[in-house]
Design an enzyme around this catalytic site. Structure first.
Site, PDB file in Angstrom:
ATOM      1  CD  GLU A  35      -2.904   1.263   2.472  1.00  0.00           C
ATOM      2  OE1 GLU A  35      -2.776   0.259   3.172  1.00  0.00           O
ATOM      3  OE2 GLU A  35      -3.534   2.285   2.428  1.00  0.00           O
ATOM      4  NE  ARG A 259       3.770  -8.344  10.687  1.00  0.00           N
ATOM      5  CZ  ARG A 259       3.369  -7.651   9.808  1.00  0.00           C
ATOM      6  NH1 ARG A 259       2.136  -8.347   8.947  1.00  0.00           N
ATOM      7  NH2 ARG A 259       3.359  -6.552   9.543  1.00  0.00           N
ATOM      8  CE  LYS A 269       2.999   0.005   5.192  1.00  0.00           C
ATOM      9  NZ  LYS A 269       2.433   0.015   3.639  1.00  0.00           N
TER      10      LYS A 269
HETATM   11  P1  ATP Z   1       2.168  -2.237   7.897  1.00  0.00           P
HETATM   12  O1  ATP Z   1       1.449  -2.898   8.963  1.00  0.00           O
HETATM   13  O2  ATP Z   1       3.695  -2.141   8.475  1.00  0.00           O
HETATM   14  O3  ATP Z   1       1.538  -0.936   7.421  1.00  0.00           O
HETATM   15  P2  ATP Z   1       1.432  -3.563   5.774  1.00  0.00           P
HETATM   16  O4  ATP Z   1       1.551  -5.087   5.965  1.00  0.00           O
HETATM   17  O5  ATP Z   1       0.230  -2.800   5.882  1.00  0.00           O
HETATM   18  O6  ATP Z   1       2.423  -3.173   6.633  1.00  0.00           O
HETATM   19  P3  ATP Z   1       1.621  -3.373   3.030  1.00  0.00           P
HETATM   20  O7  ATP Z   1       2.136  -2.211   2.206  1.00  0.00           O
HETATM   21  O8  ATP Z   1       0.092  -3.742   2.678  1.00  0.00           O
HETATM   22  O9  ATP Z   1       1.956  -3.064   4.444  1.00  0.00           O
HETATM   23  O10 ATP Z   1       2.462  -4.707   2.570  1.00  0.00           O
HETATM   24  C1  ATP Z   1       2.811  -5.051   1.521  1.00  0.00           C
HETATM   25  C2  ATP Z   1       3.315  -6.566   1.553  1.00  0.00           C
HETATM   26  O11 ATP Z   1       4.322  -6.980   2.446  1.00  0.00           O
HETATM   27  C3  ATP Z   1       2.302  -7.291   1.914  1.00  0.00           C
HETATM   28  O12 ATP Z   1       2.086  -8.579   1.363  1.00  0.00           O
HETATM   29  C4  ATP Z   1       2.746  -7.801   3.398  1.00  0.00           C
HETATM   30  O13 ATP Z   1       2.113  -9.264   3.886  1.00  0.00           O
HETATM   31  C5  ATP Z   1       4.264  -7.864   3.423  1.00  0.00           C
HETATM   32  N1  ATP Z   1       4.741  -7.350   4.771  1.00  0.00           N
HETATM   33  C6  ATP Z   1       4.337  -6.292   5.365  1.00  0.00           C
HETATM   34  N2  ATP Z   1       5.278  -6.196   6.644  1.00  0.00           N
HETATM   35  C7  ATP Z   1       5.704  -7.510   6.503  1.00  0.00           C
HETATM   36  C8  ATP Z   1       6.716  -8.356   7.555  1.00  0.00           C
HETATM   37  N3  ATP Z   1       7.108  -7.574   8.848  1.00  0.00           N
HETATM   38  N4  ATP Z   1       7.313  -9.617   7.219  1.00  0.00           N
HETATM   39  C9  ATP Z   1       6.773  -9.989   5.927  1.00  0.00           C
HETATM   40  N5  ATP Z   1       6.093  -9.310   5.160  1.00  0.00           N
HETATM   41  C10 ATP Z   1       5.492  -8.064   5.480  1.00  0.00           C
HETATM   42 MG    MG Z   2      -1.503  -3.667   4.411  1.00  0.00          MG
END
Ligand code: ATP
Ligand code: MG
Length: 566
Positions: A35, A259, A269
């Site tokens: 995102e 994760r 984030k």
């Molecule tokens: P945050 O919770 O930090 O905002 P998010 O999962 O909402 O992270 P996205 O931009 O939606 O962030 O993530 C893009 C991709 O990265 C998704 O497929 C998510 O599953 C993966 N991802 C995010 N954080 C991690 C992590 N700590 N370990 C592995 N994969 C991750």
């Molecule tokens: Mg997300």
């Protein structure tokens, strides 16, 4: 650490190989779906390495898809930085897509579901919807609007799209089962009204699809074979499948892995944004941040990050990885590639009394003992030098083998010198150390076989360049910064001593020129990295401008010479 040998497959590789074998698909297509509401962090790197790595391994492809269904938090600044970071890690996507490209298609499919009697417009407030959802042990309550006719639903949905209604006044919901044991099936919201300008579609839309409705359909449109996400989405998988089934579209499948969590780090984030906005760090690329751009500025290499992600493997259960594992991968790579230089961070002057006043010698030094191809360089040597203040002690303890009155040491690549006397200021601080040198020991060895126990580094005082050097420690003092009691915040776990600035450092002169030559890595501007002998790995900082020299310490050496050589 789970060291995998080549033959052992992780569970995703097993799934892929099975599907390739039984002909379910001929090739694989994965996607990385960030995102664009922040910069990528090391957790994203894990997901990137996994998605791109699997495609590489099986001759498939990976799409980059911006999951931009929430106009309020998204921005093109993030879109650009995300592409930059993926490129820098060394991956190339097959196509770049945006969930927002699919808004028309998603809208049409929503109408299809309405016509099938599988979606309806609900006028309840979000609060009412939440209250009527029930709990894990209690069924929910049907909305009074649940049995609207197809015509009425189509009409209302179209008017939602046309902008007739206020934010939050209506939603489109899937009509499934308000008593379903999986809460995700209790008439999940598909669309909400949001009068907000989108970074790509502008003001064309004022209804936006929810994650669960947008994600699987976007995967399906692109023909994604393996939609890999983190564990918390496993309860969403049945709904992911449900939409695809009801619409009869390409059957993408979702798989979940654990994760990445790192100790002493926050990764959400939202929290990283807070650190930036409230000024706890200098920006998203502050060298203490766990963002990819932060690691880049800190001096990490893409190879080190990839090797780290590979080493930790793919788990199905959540765990916390030690930061030291990341540093291990980093040192392993930097040791191979970082040219050695001499730098004095906390200088004290040395005068070699028996060395000719105006003489300058160019002494040969090895650039990198781990890589012969890096060759040699010349380092200027003269009567006046700088050494580290803590490489001299006036009254040393027994096992101190560095410089002290009457003691002989080796100056790296140069000569044996013996301390004869010191000058001090009125407060008793040493301001200058007087030594004599033995001309027969040029290059660092004595023809008479005489041994010295200590070797120290130095720079020529007449040739040295001045620099600021920034030393970093962990950004958080607590192992799990997010673990706080009620009424407290993760900010209280910030380490107050995570940045130390040394302003009076003296560097080997060749570094002045090297700072001027940039380093483009995988198409992205990156720092130049060095090992400062005995001190650690360092890199040039963005703040090197107009002759100003600023270096960041990337990490310390695992085994400092200080320990080995006394
Ligand atoms: P945050 O919770 O930090 O905002 P998010 O999962 O909402 O992270 P996205 O931009 O939606 O962030 O993530 C893009 C991709 O990265 C998704 O497929 C998510 O599953 C993966 N991802 C995010 N954080 C991690 C992590 N700590 N370990 C592995 N994969 C991750
Ligand atoms: Mg997300």
């Amino acid at each position: 650490m789970e060291e995998r040998n080549e033959k052992q497959l992780n569970f995703l590789e097993e799934i892929i190989e099975e599907g390739l074998k039984d002909g379910r698909y001929k090739t694989i297509l994965t996607r990385f779906p960030p995102e664009p509401n922040g910069y990528l962090h090391i957790g994203h790197a894990k997901s990137i390495c996994l998605n791109f790595g699997l495609a590489e391994k099986y001759g498939g492809k990976t799409n980059l898809r911006f999951d931009d269904t929430n106009p309020v938090k998204e921005d093109t600044e993030y879109v650009d930085s995300i592409q930059n970071d993926i490129r820098w890690l060394g991956f190339q996507w097959a196509g770049v897509h945006y969930a927002s490209d699919y808004f028309d298609q998603l809208y049409e499919w929503a109408c299809v579901l309405i016509k099938k009697g599988l979606a309806y417009v609900d006028d309840q407030s979000l609060e009412e919807i939440r209250q009527n959802r029930g709990t894990v042990t209690e069924p929910g309550k049907d909305s009074p609007y649940r049995n609207r006719s197809v015509e009425e639903n189509l009409d209302l949905f179209e008017r939602m799209k046309a902008g007739e209604f206020a934010d939050g006044s209506r939603v489109l919901r899937a009509k499934i089962d308000m008593a379903h044991p999986n809460m995700q099936f209790r008439d999940p919201i598909m669309y909400r009204i949001l009068h907000a300008t989108h970074h790509r579609t502008g003001d064309k839309w004022c209804i936006y699809p929810m994650y669960d409705y947008a994600h699987g359909q976007s995967d399906s449109i692109e023909g994604i074979t393996h939609s890999i996400c983190t564990l918390e989405f496993d309860i969403h998988r049945p709904l992911y499948d449900w939409f695809i089934e009801q619409l009869g579209i390409f059957p993408s499948h979702q798989y979940e892995f654990a994760r990445l969590n790192l100790d002493y780090t926050v990764m959400s984030k939202r929290k990283l944004l807070q650190l930036v906005k409230e000024g706890y760090v200098s920006g998203w690329d502050d060298p203490r941040m766990p963002t990819i751009c932060g690691f880049r500025r800190r001096g990490y290499t893409p190879e080190a990050i990839r090797s780290f992600c590979d080493r930790i493997g793919v788990a199905k259960r959540d765990n916390v990885i030690s930061y030291s594992l990341l540093e291990f991968a980093l040192r392993e790579h930097l040791n191979k590639v970082a040219p050695r230089r001499m730098a004095v961070l906390n200088p004290v002057r040395v005068v070699i009394d028996n060395y000719p006043d105006d003489k300058v010698e160019m002494l040969s030094a090895v650039n990198n003992p781990e890589n012969e191809a890096d060759g040699m360089r010349e380092v200027p040597f003269c009567k006046e030098l700088y050494i580290e203040r803590d490489d001299f002690m006036e009254n040393p303890p027994k096992k101190y083998f560095r410089l002290s009155p009457g003691n002989e040491v080796r100056l790296r690549y140069a000569y044996f010198v013996t301390c004869q006397s010191v000058e001090k200021d009125s407060e008793g601080n040493v301001t200058c150390i007087h030594c004599t040198y033995d001309p027969a020991t040029r290059g660092g060895d004595s023809p008479d076989g005489r041994k010295v126990k200590g070797t120290i580094h130095w720079v020529s005082a007449r040739h040295a360049v001045d620099a600021e050097v920034r030393l970093f420690d962990r950004l958080f003092a607590a192992e799990s910064p997010d673990d706080v009691e009620e009424g407290h915040t993760f900010l209280e776990n910030l380490n107050p001593d995570s940045l130390k600035v040394l302003e009076n450092c003296k560097l080997e002169p060749c570094l002045a020129e090297e700072v001027r030559t940039g380093n483009i890595e995988n198409g992205v501007e990156s720092p130049r990295r060095f090992q400062f002998e005995r001190l650690g790995y360092f890199c040039t900082d963005n703040d090197c401008k107009d002759g100003r020299m600023v270096f960041n310490r990337t990490c310390t050496l695992k085994d400092s010479w200080a320990k080995v050589n006394g």
